[in-house]
Design a protein around this motif. Structure first.
Motif, PDB file in Angstrom:
ATOM      1  N   TYR A  36      40.290  48.874  35.709  1.00  0.00           N
ATOM      2  CA  TYR A  36      40.566  48.820  34.275  1.00  0.00           C
ATOM      3  C   TYR A  36      41.863  48.031  34.070  1.00  0.00           C
ATOM      4  CZ  TYR A  36      41.615  50.298  29.494  1.00  0.00           C
ATOM      5  OH  TYR A  36      41.910  50.307  28.159  1.00  0.00           O
ATOM      6  N   GLY A  37      41.726  46.804  33.594  1.00  0.00           N
ATOM      7  CA  GLY A  37      42.876  45.954  33.354  1.00  0.00           C
ATOM      8  C   GLY A  37      43.363  45.181  34.562  1.00  0.00           C
ATOM      9  N   ALA A  38      42.699  45.329  35.715  1.00  0.00           N
ATOM     10  CA  ALA A  38      43.233  44.777  36.973  1.00  0.00           C
ATOM     11  C   ALA A  38      44.707  45.163  37.073  1.00  0.00           C
ATOM     12  CB  ALA A  38      43.049  43.261  37.038  1.00  0.00           C
ATOM     13  N   HIS A  39      44.958  46.435  36.778  1.00  0.00           N
ATOM     14  CA  HIS A  39      46.292  46.943  36.487  1.00  0.00           C
ATOM     15  C   HIS A  39      46.912  47.586  37.727  1.00  0.00           C
ATOM     16  CE1 HIS A  39      48.819  48.514  32.948  1.00  0.00           C
ATOM     17  NE2 HIS A  39      49.495  48.774  34.048  1.00  0.00           N
ATOM     18  N   VAL A  40      47.971  46.979  38.251  1.00  0.00           N
ATOM     19  CA  VAL A  40      48.713  47.583  39.361  1.00  0.00           C
ATOM     20  C   VAL A  40      49.527  48.751  38.798  1.00  0.00           C
ATOM     21  CG1 VAL A  40      50.488  47.242  41.113  1.00  0.00           C
ATOM     22  CG2 VAL A  40      48.835  45.416  40.639  1.00  0.00           C
ATOM     23  N   ILE A  70      51.974  47.055  36.089  1.00  0.00           N
ATOM     24  CA  ILE A  70      51.974  45.617  35.794  1.00  0.00           C
ATOM     25  C   ILE A  70      50.775  45.274  34.914  1.00  0.00           C
ATOM     26  CG2 ILE A  70      52.163  43.273  36.713  1.00  0.00           C
ATOM     27  CD1 ILE A  70      53.085  44.421  39.355  1.00  0.00           C
ATOM     28  N   PRO A  71      50.887  45.457  33.592  1.00  0.00           N
ATOM     29  CA  PRO A  71      49.838  44.975  32.708  1.00  0.00           C
ATOM     30  C   PRO A  71      49.796  43.443  32.715  1.00  0.00           C
ATOM     31  CG  PRO A  71      51.333  46.506  31.585  1.00  0.00           C
ATOM     32  CD  PRO A  71      51.971  46.126  32.875  1.00  0.00           C
ATOM     33  N   ILE A  72      48.602  42.891  32.567  1.00  0.00           N
ATOM     34  CA  ILE A  72      48.434  41.441  32.469  1.00  0.00           C
ATOM     35  C   ILE A  72      48.239  41.069  31.004  1.00  0.00           C
ATOM     36  CG2 ILE A  72      46.893  39.511  33.016  1.00  0.00           C
ATOM     37  CD1 ILE A  72      46.390  40.893  35.709  1.00  0.00           C
ATOM     38  N   CYS A  73      49.130  40.225  30.487  1.00  0.00           N
ATOM     39  CA  CYS A  73      49.047  39.783  29.090  1.00  0.00           C
ATOM     40  C   CYS A  73      48.324  38.436  29.049  1.00  0.00           C
ATOM     41  CB  CYS A  73      50.444  39.663  28.494  1.00  0.00           C
ATOM     42  SG  CYS A  73      51.372  41.205  28.504  1.00  0.00           S
ATOM     43  N   GLY A  87      46.912  40.543  24.147  1.00  0.00           N
ATOM     44  CA  GLY A  87      45.640  40.095  24.701  1.00  0.00           C
ATOM     45  C   GLY A  87      44.764  41.231  25.173  1.00  0.00           C
ATOM     46  N   PHE A  88      43.551  40.863  25.615  1.00  0.00           N
ATOM     47  CA  PHE A  88      42.562  41.888  25.971  1.00  0.00           C
ATOM     48  C   PHE A  88      42.354  42.064  27.470  1.00  0.00           C
ATOM     49  CE2 PHE A  88      40.217  37.962  24.714  1.00  0.00           C
ATOM     50  CZ  PHE A  88      39.697  37.615  25.955  1.00  0.00           C
ATOM     51  N   ALA A  89      42.958  41.230  28.309  1.00  0.00           N
ATOM     52  CA  ALA A  89      42.728  41.343  29.756  1.00  0.00           C
ATOM     53  C   ALA A  89      43.161  42.702  30.291  1.00  0.00           C
ATOM     54  CB  ALA A  89      43.469  40.234  30.507  1.00  0.00           C
ATOM     55  N   ARG A  90      44.181  43.308  29.681  1.00  0.00           N
ATOM     56  CA  ARG A  90      44.728  44.565  30.191  1.00  0.00           C
ATOM     57  C   ARG A  90      43.909  45.785  29.783  1.00  0.00           C
ATOM     58  NH1 ARG A  90      49.865  46.259  26.503  1.00  0.00           N
ATOM     59  NH2 ARG A  90      48.892  45.946  24.474  1.00  0.00           N
ATOM     60  N   ASN A  91      42.927  45.606  28.885  1.00  0.00           N
ATOM     61  CA  ASN A  91      42.078  46.762  28.578  1.00  0.00           C
ATOM     62  C   ASN A  91      40.589  46.417  28.677  1.00  0.00           C
ATOM     63  OD1 ASN A  91      41.874  45.281  26.231  1.00  0.00           O
ATOM     64  ND2 ASN A  91      42.788  46.837  24.906  1.00  0.00           N
ATOM     65  N   ARG A  92      40.254  45.612  29.677  1.00  0.00           N
ATOM     66  CA  ARG A  92      38.868  45.349  30.047  1.00  0.00           C
ATOM     67  C   ARG A  92      38.653  45.787  31.490  1.00  0.00           C
ATOM     68  NH1 ARG A  92      39.293  44.651  25.334  1.00  0.00           N
ATOM     69  NH2 ARG A  92      38.361  42.992  24.059  1.00  0.00           N
ATOM     70  N   VAL A  93      37.436  46.133  31.823  1.00  0.00           N
ATOM     71  CA  VAL A  93      37.121  46.517  33.202  1.00  0.00           C
ATOM     72  C   VAL A  93      36.781  45.257  33.985  1.00  0.00           C
ATOM     73  CG1 VAL A  93      35.608  47.836  34.705  1.00  0.00           C
ATOM     74  CG2 VAL A  93      36.325  48.802  32.509  1.00  0.00           C
ATOM     75  N   TRP A  94      37.557  44.996  35.021  1.00  0.00           N
ATOM     76  CA  TRP A  94      37.348  43.851  35.891  1.00  0.00           C
ATOM     77  C   TRP A  94      36.367  44.226  36.997  1.00  0.00           C
ATOM     78  CZ3 TRP A  94      41.310  39.562  36.416  1.00  0.00           C
ATOM     79  CH2 TRP A  94      42.131  39.480  35.290  1.00  0.00           C
ATOM     80  N   THR A  95      35.843  43.239  37.690  1.00  0.00           N
ATOM     81  CA  THR A  95      34.969  43.489  38.831  1.00  0.00           C
ATOM     82  C   THR A  95      35.636  42.985  40.103  1.00  0.00           C
ATOM     83  OG1 THR A  95      33.843  41.364  38.514  1.00  0.00           O
ATOM     84  CG2 THR A  95      32.870  43.306  37.447  1.00  0.00           C
ATOM     85  N   ILE A  96      35.191  43.519  41.218  1.00  0.00           N
ATOM     86  CA  ILE A  96      35.655  42.991  42.506  1.00  0.00           C
ATOM     87  C   ILE A  96      34.947  41.659  42.742  1.00  0.00           C
ATOM     88  CG2 ILE A  96      35.707  43.367  44.990  1.00  0.00           C
ATOM     89  CD1 ILE A  96      35.827  46.389  44.371  1.00  0.00           C
ATOM     90  N   ASP A  97      35.711  40.633  43.034  1.00  0.00           N
ATOM     91  CA  ASP A  97      35.169  39.285  43.230  1.00  0.00           C
ATOM     92  C   ASP A  97      34.749  39.150  44.689  1.00  0.00           C
ATOM     93  OD1 ASP A  97      34.460  36.687  42.906  1.00  0.00           O
ATOM     94  OD2 ASP A  97      36.444  35.940  42.358  1.00  0.00           O
ATOM     95  N   ALA A  98      33.451  39.288  44.914  1.00  0.00           N
ATOM     96  CA  ALA A  98      32.955  39.320  46.284  1.00  0.00           C
ATOM     97  C   ALA A  98      32.942  37.941  46.942  1.00  0.00           C
ATOM     98  CB  ALA A  98      31.543  39.906  46.306  1.00  0.00           C
ATOM     99  N   ASP A  99      32.892  36.888  46.137  1.00  0.00           N
ATOM    100  CA  ASP A  99      32.773  35.551  46.706  1.00  0.00           C
ATOM    101  C   ASP A  99      33.661  34.572  45.948  1.00  0.00           C
ATOM    102  OD1 ASP A  99      31.862  33.534  48.369  1.00  0.00           O
ATOM    103  OD2 ASP A  99      30.151  33.059  47.074  1.00  0.00           O
ATOM    104  N   ASP A 114      40.404  40.675  45.689  1.00  0.00           N
ATOM    105  CA  ASP A 114      40.147  39.680  44.651  1.00  0.00           C
ATOM    106  C   ASP A 114      39.392  40.332  43.493  1.00  0.00           C
ATOM    107  OD1 ASP A 114      39.618  37.463  47.318  1.00  0.00           O
ATOM    108  OD2 ASP A 114      41.206  37.226  45.845  1.00  0.00           O
ATOM    109  N   LEU A 115      39.889  40.131  42.268  1.00  0.00           N
ATOM    110  CA  LEU A 115      39.276  40.692  41.070  1.00  0.00           C
ATOM    111  C   LEU A 115      38.896  39.563  40.118  1.00  0.00           C
ATOM    112  CD1 LEU A 115      41.717  43.683  40.481  1.00  0.00           C
ATOM    113  CD2 LEU A 115      39.558  43.668  41.746  1.00  0.00           C
ATOM    114  N   LEU A 116      37.922  39.838  39.246  1.00  0.00           N
ATOM    115  CA  LEU A 116      37.369  38.805  38.371  1.00  0.00           C
ATOM    116  C   LEU A 116      37.147  39.370  36.971  1.00  0.00           C
ATOM    117  CD1 LEU A 116      35.982  36.007  37.901  1.00  0.00           C
ATOM    118  CD2 LEU A 116      33.862  37.058  38.762  1.00  0.00           C
ATOM    119  N   LEU A 117      37.507  38.569  35.972  1.00  0.00           N
ATOM    120  CA  LEU A 117      37.232  38.903  34.581  1.00  0.00           C
ATOM    121  C   LEU A 117      36.529  37.729  33.915  1.00  0.00           C
ATOM    122  CD1 LEU A 117      37.675  40.917  32.186  1.00  0.00           C
ATOM    123  CD2 LEU A 117      39.731  39.588  31.641  1.00  0.00           C
ATOM    124  N   LYS A 118      35.408  38.023  33.260  1.00  0.00           N
ATOM    125  CA  LYS A 118      34.711  37.052  32.426  1.00  0.00           C
ATOM    126  C   LYS A 118      34.541  37.664  31.043  1.00  0.00           C
ATOM    127  CE  LYS A 118      32.034  34.838  36.149  1.00  0.00           C
ATOM    128  NZ  LYS A 118      30.673  34.436  36.588  1.00  0.00           N
TER     129      LYS A 118
END
Length: 316
Positions: A36-40, A70-73, A87-99, A114-118
């Motif tokens: 959630y947010g790719a949030h450390v 560490i929120p991502i803005c 911005g919205f990157a910090r409250n979206r669910v990211w996925t693990i970037d397998a490739d 590695d994480l990915l947001l689309k």
């Protein structure tokens, strides 16, 4: 899930059942990242000491962003009344970037994920652009924490897009009145408390005795945060991020925030690697690559004062 992907990265459940990843380094340091947010939300040294601040009142319930860590803005750094402030990157669910495509060389023996947001259809209503945001979180062999961001314009309509950005890092400090920031002296800054009016920093270091919310411009690649009481210095190294935000809400604003303890401002400081003054524009197919590396080192005393120059010189 609680399966171990490898010896160093574990996927498990965090607060309120949100999925998180735990990175562990062989000498004992660790990092926790929520999808959630790719949030450390945690960065601990070899002694198990927490180096980041997360509020005791942080709300781990979407769509509320997590207060601390560490929120991502992205795609904006702003408190200007938008429905998606910062911005919205910090409250979206990211996925693990397998490739993921090849990243720059990874730290030798580092542990990374590695994480990915689309964008979703809902995101298009807020910001009508197609993008891929790839984030690599790396825990180095010495306990350093590196965040590498790659943002690509994948618009099919030929349109460029423009954004601002920040790694909104909350550092844990012993006492804000005993902290000083080195590396930003003599620089120009925009004061968010005064409608972003431009000033020049006059002090030989930044110290804190009231609310601070400044965007420093054309900053060096290294900034040091000296914590006198803990005899610890944080070093922020950044590539491709010209600005640095320094923020502490102080007492009145702390009391006004529902997800922040009344006295917690005493034990945190945000120093944020950012790109704000000059927004970034990407044409379709273009990619923007930046990184932030955080280190925590013992501070040395020199004539009764901490010597940040020795700390900074030791890195390069």
């Amino acid at each position: 899930m609680s399966e171990t992907e490898n010896k160093s990265v574990i996927i498990t459940k965090g607060i309120n059942g949100l999925e998180k990843l735990i990175l562990r380094e062989i000498h004992g340091s660790s990092v926790e990242v929520y999808l959630y947010g790719a949030h450390v939300t945690s960065w601990k040294n070899e002694q198990g000491e927490e180096l980041l601040f997360v509020s005791s009142k942080a709300i781990f319930t979407p769509p509320k962003p997590i207060r601390g860590g560490i929120p991502i803005c992205f795609p904006q750094f702003s408190n200007l009344g938008s429905a998606e402030a910062h911005g919205f990157a910090r409250n979206r669910v990211w996925t693990i970037d397998a490739d993921p495509p090849p990243f720059p060389p990874t730290v030798a023996d580092g542990v990374f994920v590695d994480l990915l947001l689309k964008p979703t259809d809902e995101d298009f209503k807020i910001w009508p652009h197609s993008f891929e945001y790839r984030l690599r979180v790396t825990l180095g062999p010495g306990g350093d924490l590196m965040l590498t961001s790659r943002i690509r314009n994948t618009n099919n309509d030929g349109k460029p897009f423009t954004f601002t950005f920040a790694y909104h890092t909350y550092f844990s400090v012993s006492d804000i009145s005993e902290v000083r920031v080195e590396g930003l002296e003599t620089l120009d800054y925009l004061d968010n408390l005064k409608n972003r009016e431009r000033y020049t920093e006059q002090g030989d270091a930044i110290t804190f005795e009231s609310e601070v919310d400044k965007i420093y411009l054309s900053t060096p690649t290294k900034v040091a945060i000296l914590d006198h009481e803990k005899k610890r210095t944080f070093v922020v190294r950044k590539d491709g991020l010209p600005d640095a935000v320094v923020w502490n809400p102080w007492d009145k604003k702390a009391k006004a925030m529902a997800d922040f303890g009344d006295d917690e401002y005493k034990h945190m400081l945000c120093v944020e690697a950012a790109a704000i003054e000059k927004p970034v524009t990407l044409k379709p197919g273009e990619e923007w690559k930046v990184r932030q590396e955080l280190s925590a080192v013992p501070s040395s005393y020199c004539s009764g004062q901490l010597d940040p120059n020795k700390v900074l010189q030791s890195f390069y």
